[in-house]
Scaffold this motif. Structure first.
Motif, mmCIF file in Angstrom:
data_model
loop_
_atom_site.group_PDB
_atom_site.id
_atom_site.type_symbol
_atom_site.label_atom_id
_atom_site.label_comp_id
_atom_site.label_asym_id
_atom_site.label_seq_id
_atom_site.Cartn_x
_atom_site.Cartn_y
_atom_site.Cartn_z
ATOM 1 N N GLY A 1 0.825 -1.217 0.000
ATOM 2 C CA GLY A 1 0.000 0.000 0.000
ATOM 3 C C GLY A 1 0.844 1.244 0.000
ATOM 4 N N HIS A 2 1.718 1.386 -0.988
ATOM 5 C CA HIS A 2 2.633 2.519 -1.047
ATOM 6 C C HIS A 2 2.037 3.746 -1.719
ATOM 7 C CE1 HIS A 2 5.771 -0.915 -1.050
ATOM 8 N NE2 HIS A 2 5.643 -0.450 0.177
ATOM 9 N N GLN A 3 1.112 3.562 -2.651
ATOM 10 C CA GLN A 3 0.594 4.670 -3.446
ATOM 11 C C GLN A 3 -0.804 5.065 -2.989
ATOM 12 O OE1 GLN A 3 2.049 3.898 -7.909
ATOM 13 N NE2 GLN A 3 1.302 2.037 -6.950
ATOM 14 N N ASP A 4 -1.080 6.331 -3.071
ATOM 15 C CA ASP A 4 -2.433 6.838 -2.863
ATOM 16 C C ASP A 4 -3.008 7.137 -4.241
ATOM 17 O OD1 ASP A 4 -4.782 7.911 -1.969
ATOM 18 O OD2 ASP A 4 -3.894 9.766 -1.172
ATOM 19 N N ILE A 5 -3.665 6.143 -4.813
ATOM 20 C CA ILE A 5 -4.143 6.244 -6.194
ATOM 21 C C ILE A 5 -5.511 6.917 -6.201
ATOM 22 C CG2 ILE A 5 -4.741 4.958 -8.282
ATOM 23 C CD1 ILE A 5 -2.792 2.784 -7.350
ATOM 24 N N ALA B 1 -4.205 11.115 -15.871
ATOM 25 C CA ALA B 1 -3.831 10.304 -14.707
ATOM 26 C C ALA B 1 -3.844 8.847 -15.159
ATOM 27 C CB ALA B 1 -4.808 10.527 -13.561
ATOM 28 N N THR B 2 -2.681 8.196 -15.085
ATOM 29 C CA THR B 2 -2.486 6.902 -15.741
ATOM 30 C C THR B 2 -2.066 5.827 -14.743
ATOM 31 O OG1 THR B 2 -1.881 7.959 -17.837
ATOM 32 C CG2 THR B 2 -1.149 5.686 -17.507
ATOM 33 N N LEU B 3 -2.723 4.694 -14.844
ATOM 34 C CA LEU B 3 -2.365 3.517 -14.060
ATOM 35 C C LEU B 3 -1.724 2.491 -14.987
ATOM 36 C CD1 LEU B 3 -2.554 1.650 -11.507
ATOM 37 C CD2 LEU B 3 -4.824 0.966 -12.369
ATOM 38 N N VAL B 4 -0.543 1.999 -14.610
ATOM 39 C CA VAL B 4 0.157 0.941 -15.347
ATOM 40 C C VAL B 4 0.030 -0.349 -14.549
ATOM 41 C CG1 VAL B 4 2.360 0.153 -16.277
ATOM 42 C CG2 VAL B 4 1.778 2.598 -16.324
ATOM 43 N N VAL B 5 -0.451 -1.407 -15.203
ATOM 44 C CA VAL B 5 -0.664 -2.707 -14.561
ATOM 45 C C VAL B 5 0.050 -3.768 -15.381
ATOM 46 C CG1 VAL B 5 -2.390 -4.448 -13.957
ATOM 47 C CG2 VAL B 5 -2.889 -2.021 -13.573
ATOM 48 N N LEU C 1 1.221 9.127 -12.351
ATOM 49 C CA LEU C 1 1.531 7.870 -13.031
ATOM 50 C C LEU C 1 1.704 6.832 -11.928
ATOM 51 C CD1 LEU C 1 2.252 6.270 -15.625
ATOM 52 C CD2 LEU C 1 4.661 6.789 -15.120
ATOM 53 N N TYR C 2 0.804 5.877 -11.883
ATOM 54 C CA TYR C 2 0.787 4.867 -10.831
ATOM 55 C C TYR C 2 1.105 3.504 -11.445
ATOM 56 C CZ TYR C 2 -1.957 8.678 -8.840
ATOM 57 O OH TYR C 2 -2.396 9.914 -8.422
ATOM 58 N N VAL C 3 1.785 2.665 -10.679
ATOM 59 C CA VAL C 3 2.212 1.373 -11.192
ATOM 60 C C VAL C 3 1.871 0.291 -10.181
ATOM 61 C CG1 VAL C 3 4.152 -0.035 -11.992
ATOM 62 C CG2 VAL C 3 4.093 2.429 -12.505
#
Length: 309
Positions: free
Chosen positions: A58-62, A139-143, A196-198
């Motif tokens: 749980g490092h990111q606050d997406i 706002a981009t999520l990379v999965v 940019l979230y991963v």
């Protein structure tokens, strides 16, 4: 007098008992065994933030998202006989759109057979999906899922007479390539002012920790029938490296290995250390290495949980 009588009748509270804090492995992954024995990953020394649900870090606050892009291998691309609508990436997008209340732009750059080097060296998945320059307001999520094909290639090398020392070196190279890909994504954050979230998955395997590739009925037809218990230590190393990468970059990792253990081809076997009950389902399809429809549903739910916290 009455207050004194009441006070005399009251039971004194029990003395406080100091209980030891549970380790991450005890709290989240007890079914897998003791990491002190070296047979399962030990993430505790790496310092990940792991919420109580134990699904992933749980490092990111997406926050709100405009776009989701997919990288990686055939687990993400999706494979027959699971229908397109049942692929975890499509289930995830549908779930995120429901959570966010608006449609999302999507792009899939994953490939069948992709290895870690296909993220940016032998293929250009990262550049293809997020570009190499210019500001992007979305706002981009990379999965992604990646690394399984590397590990099965190394298992086949052992079956063909290769040495564990060579596999150690190959896994080291794979980890280095993975870290380089994460560094590229870290550098790309500067181009995404709205985020940019991963989020990526760690590496599961279908033998429920035994290293017996033949537990999958089709293994011999697919060319990886045999027993390679040596690969267990390699899965420990690479999964610890995936978590170390998530901690270093403050990206997030989904604990697929831990969730799928006990749902491989020994599901329901009480002699297996990952035993989850006699009614435990297998989450892999007939190709051995790919999730079936239930496996895809589980992956989608895990990614959705980590993104939506």
């Amino acid at each position: 007098m009455l207050p004194l009588l009441l006070a005399a009748c009251q039971t004194a509270p029990p003395p406080a008992v100091s209980l030891p804090d549970l380790s991450l492995s005890q709290r989240c992954f007890g079914v897998l065994g003791d990491p002190d024995e070296g047979a399962v990953p030990d993430y505790e020394p790496l310092g990940p933030v792991v919420p109580e649900d134990c699904v992933g870090t749980g490092h990111q606050d997406i926050g709100d998202l405009d776009r989701v892009v997919f990288l990686g291998d055939s687990i993400t691309t999706g494979t027959f006989p699971t229908p397109d609508a049942g692929f975890y990436r499509n289930l995830l997008v549908a779930g995120l759109e429901e959570d966010l209340g608006h449609p999302l732009e999507t792009q899939d750059c994953s490939r069948w057979g992709a290895r870690v080097d296909d993220l940016q060296r032998d293929d250009t998945q990262i550049v293809d999906c997020i570009g190499a320059d210019g500001t992007d307001e979305r706002a981009t999520l990379v999965v992604f899922t990646i690394g399984g094909n590397d590990m099965f290639a190394y298992a086949q090398d052992l079956l063909a007479g290769g040495t564990l020392e060579q596999v150690d070196a190959d896994v080291d190279d794979t980890i280095a390539l993975f870290d380089q890909a994460l560094d590229t994504l870290v550098a790309a954050r500067a181009r995404f002012p709205n985020g940019l979230y991963v989020v990526f998955a760690n590496l599961y395997e279908y033998t429920d920790g035994t290293g017996d590739l033949s537990v999958c009925p089709a293994a011999s037809l697919l060319g990886f029938d045999g027993v390679v218990p040596e690969m267990r230590s390699e899965y420990v190393r690479i999964n610890e490296a995936w978590v170390a990468g998530a901690v270093r970059t403050q990206f997030d990792v989904v604990f697929a290995l831990e969730a799928f253990c006990g749902h491989g081809f020994l599901a329901g076997d009480p002699d297996n250390e990952c035993f989850r009950g006699e009614d435990a389902e297998t989450w892999f399809d007939g190709t051995c290495i790919h999730p079936n429809e239930e496996g895809h549903r589980q992956l989608a739910a895990m990614f959705r949980t980590v993104v939506g916290r």
